[in-house]
Design an enzyme around this catalytic site. Structure first.
Site, PDB file in Angstrom:
ATOM      1  N   GLN A  89       3.074  35.606 -56.993  1.00 37.00           N
ATOM      2  CA  GLN A  89       3.451  35.402 -58.397  1.00 37.00           C
ATOM      3  C   GLN A  89       4.372  34.210 -58.575  1.00 37.00           C
ATOM      4  O   GLN A  89       4.516  33.716 -59.698  1.00 37.00           O
ATOM      5  CB  GLN A  89       4.108  36.679 -58.958  1.00 37.00           C
ATOM      6  CG  GLN A  89       3.212  37.894 -58.954  1.00 37.00           C
ATOM      7  CD  GLN A  89       2.059  37.796 -59.976  1.00 37.00           C
ATOM      8  OE1 GLN A  89       2.068  36.969 -60.880  1.00 37.00           O
ATOM      9  NE2 GLN A  89       1.050  38.643 -59.817  1.00 37.00           N
TER      10      GLN A  89
ATOM     11  N   CYS B 156      -1.571  47.338 -62.282  1.00 33.59           N
ATOM     12  CA  CYS B 156      -2.040  46.254 -61.401  1.00 33.59           C
ATOM     13  C   CYS B 156      -3.262  46.684 -60.599  1.00 33.59           C
ATOM     14  O   CYS B 156      -4.167  45.903 -60.373  1.00 33.59           O
ATOM     15  CB  CYS B 156      -0.944  45.746 -60.485  1.00 33.59           C
ATOM     16  SG  CYS B 156      -1.319  44.109 -59.863  1.00 33.59           S
TER      17      CYS B 156
HETATM   18  N1  PMP Z   1       0.569  40.397 -54.136  1.00 36.10           N
HETATM   19  C1  PMP Z   1       0.919  40.378 -55.424  1.00 36.10           C
HETATM   20  C2  PMP Z   1       2.375  40.265 -55.776  1.00 36.10           C
HETATM   21  C3  PMP Z   1      -0.041  40.469 -56.429  1.00 36.10           C
HETATM   22  O1  PMP Z   1       0.329  40.449 -57.715  1.00 36.10           O
HETATM   23  C4  PMP Z   1      -1.403  40.576 -56.050  1.00 36.10           C
HETATM   24  C5  PMP Z   1      -2.487  40.702 -57.094  1.00 36.10           C
HETATM   25  N2  PMP Z   1      -2.278  41.727 -58.028  1.00 36.10           N
HETATM   26  C6  PMP Z   1      -1.728  40.587 -54.686  1.00 36.10           C
HETATM   27  C7  PMP Z   1      -0.725  40.501 -53.756  1.00 36.10           C
HETATM   28  C8  PMP Z   1      -3.157  40.688 -54.226  1.00 36.10           C
HETATM   29  O2  PMP Z   1      -3.810  39.453 -54.395  1.00 36.10           O
HETATM   30  P1  PMP Z   1      -5.395  39.325 -54.348  1.00 36.10           P
HETATM   31  O3  PMP Z   1      -5.886  39.721 -55.700  1.00 36.10           O
HETATM   32  O4  PMP Z   1      -5.633  37.861 -54.074  1.00 36.10           O
HETATM   33  O5  PMP Z   1      -5.897  40.175 -53.262  1.00 36.10           O
END
Ligand code: PMP
Length: 387
Positions: free
Chosen positions: A181, A328
């Site tokens: 983020q 999320c």
């Molecule tokens: N870490 C954080 C802080 C996230 O916000 C996210 C996505 N929600 C992820 C990891 C996972 O990322 P990805 O969608 O690329 O797998």
């Protein structure tokens, strides 16, 4: 959907950048395999390497330290490996903060008895002193890998990574930082200062989904075992023929993202304008994690009486995309582990809405959001106080 939509869910996934779309489309026309020696293969290799250079520049590390993955979930899974070595010694313990993304919270390849969860304070901050205390409680011969995110996806709260890194290093450990983020929104040199490994995700920065990276910083630690065995791609660290369009799009997004701190300063002004308006309209509104440093684009607003999941639907019908604090993971409805760890009161936890501005959010869109708040959240809060 005739009406123009207002998208305020950047932390879930950012709109694709034009430059990333163009780079991905151009890469789709490349048909060699990057492992082949012929000209077609070399052209693909070149596209991957250019993207690697751009991501390395964003992460402020040499290009050879960047391992492309399918996203940050895979990068986090790869990072959390007891076979990783710190100063030549295998890691024995994993310390993770209570507010990490589920892909970190699940502990990767560490056994449950090797894991320690670090508390956060009421503002959602991992206090350096809490890290110090947890490290001091480990056995004398422990080698710790600590994982603390740069900024939280639900609240936007920014962590004191530099201070935490100093403490971890003084104890002979290493620090992994989920910078998903923060990347593209904050300078990663500062936001992930001292971290030995960082995870990145393309689609949070305006690149296509399905690409990310685990990035090594400095020489304090080495990666452990690959998650995926097979060919020798990514210097034997991540097998599988590369996702060339995704990687090329990620590189283009990273190249543009390093140049746009002014964009986010303007978004911060807009975020503060929204917060002021909400405070005026709803004096009881709480901004979760609002007292400390936060991402320039993120508001976690809670007004008692609002049911976040219902409000999200109301906003959607009004043409505005926001999310509930807990949303999320797809389709999951339930208390947010982040707000729970912060000790947020039940009525506010149920009410928490995440509003995350994109780099293109305008004043008119912010005004439309505030107008929708007046129609959706204000009556819900009034119903609760009348009951
Ligand atoms: N870490 C954080 C802080 C996230 O916000 C996210 C996505 N929600 C992820 C990891 C996972 O990322 P990805 O969608 O690329 O797998």
């Amino acid at each position: 959907m005739g009406r123009r939509r207002i998208y305020l869910d950047d932390n879930a996934s950012a709109p694709l950048r034009d430059c990333a779309r163009e780079a991905a489309v151009a890469a789709l026309a490349l048909y060699g395999n990057a492992s082949s020696v012929h000209a077609e293969g070399r052209a693909v290799r070149r596209a991957i390497n250019e993207a690697r250079e751009a991501v390395a520049r964003l992460a402020q590390t040499p290009a050879s330290n960047v391992v492309f993955t399918s996203g940050a979930t895979e990068a986090n899974a790869m990072a959390l490996d007891p076979a990783a070595k710190v100063g030549g010694k295998a890691v024995t313990h994993l310390l993770i903060s209570a507010i990490e993304h589920p892909s970190v919270l699940c502990g990767g390849r560490f056994a449950p008895q090797q894991r320690v969860v670090l508390p956060v304070d009421g503002q959602g901050i991992v206090a350096p002193a809490a890290v110090e205390a947890a490290l001091a409680a480990l056995p004398d011969d422990a080698v710790a890998l600590v994982s603390v995110m740069a900024a939280n996806n639900e609240t936007g709260v920014v962590q004191p990574i530099g201070e935490i890194a100093d403490i971890v290093h003084a104890a002979g450990g290493a620090l992994h930082c989920d910078a998903v983020q923060a990347a593209g929104r904050l300078d990663l040199g500062t936001a992930t200062e001292g971290a030995d490994m960082i995870s990145l995700s393309g689609h949070k920065m305006g690149a296509p989904t399905g690409v990310g990276a685990l990035v090594l910083r400095g020489d304090r630690m080495t990666f452990g075992k690959p998650l995926i065995g097979g060919g020798g791609q990514e210097r034997n660290r991540r097998a599988g023929t590369e996702n060339v369009p995704g990687i090329a799009g990620f590189g283009a997004a990273a190249r543009e993202a390093v140049l746009e701190s002014d964009v986010w300063s303007e978004i911060l002004v807009l975020r503060e304008w929204i917060e002021d308006r909400l405070r005026t309209i709803s004096p009881d509104v709480a901004f979760v994690g609002g007292a400390g440093a936060r991402l320039p684009n993120t508001i976690c607003a809670a007004l008692a009486g609002v049911q976040a999941e219902t409000a999200v639907i109301g906003f959607d019908l009004a043409g505005v995309a926001v999310s509930s604090g807990s949303a999320c993971s797809s389709g999951k409805v339930g208390p947010s582990h982040v707000l729970e760890a912060m000790g947020v009161a039940d009525d506010l936890k149920r009410a928490a809405l995440r509003i995350s501005l994109t780099r293109n959010t305008t004043r008119e869109e912010a005004e439309a959001f505030v107008a929708a708040w007046e129609k959706i959240c204000v009556p819900a809060a009034a119903r609760q106080s009348a009951a």
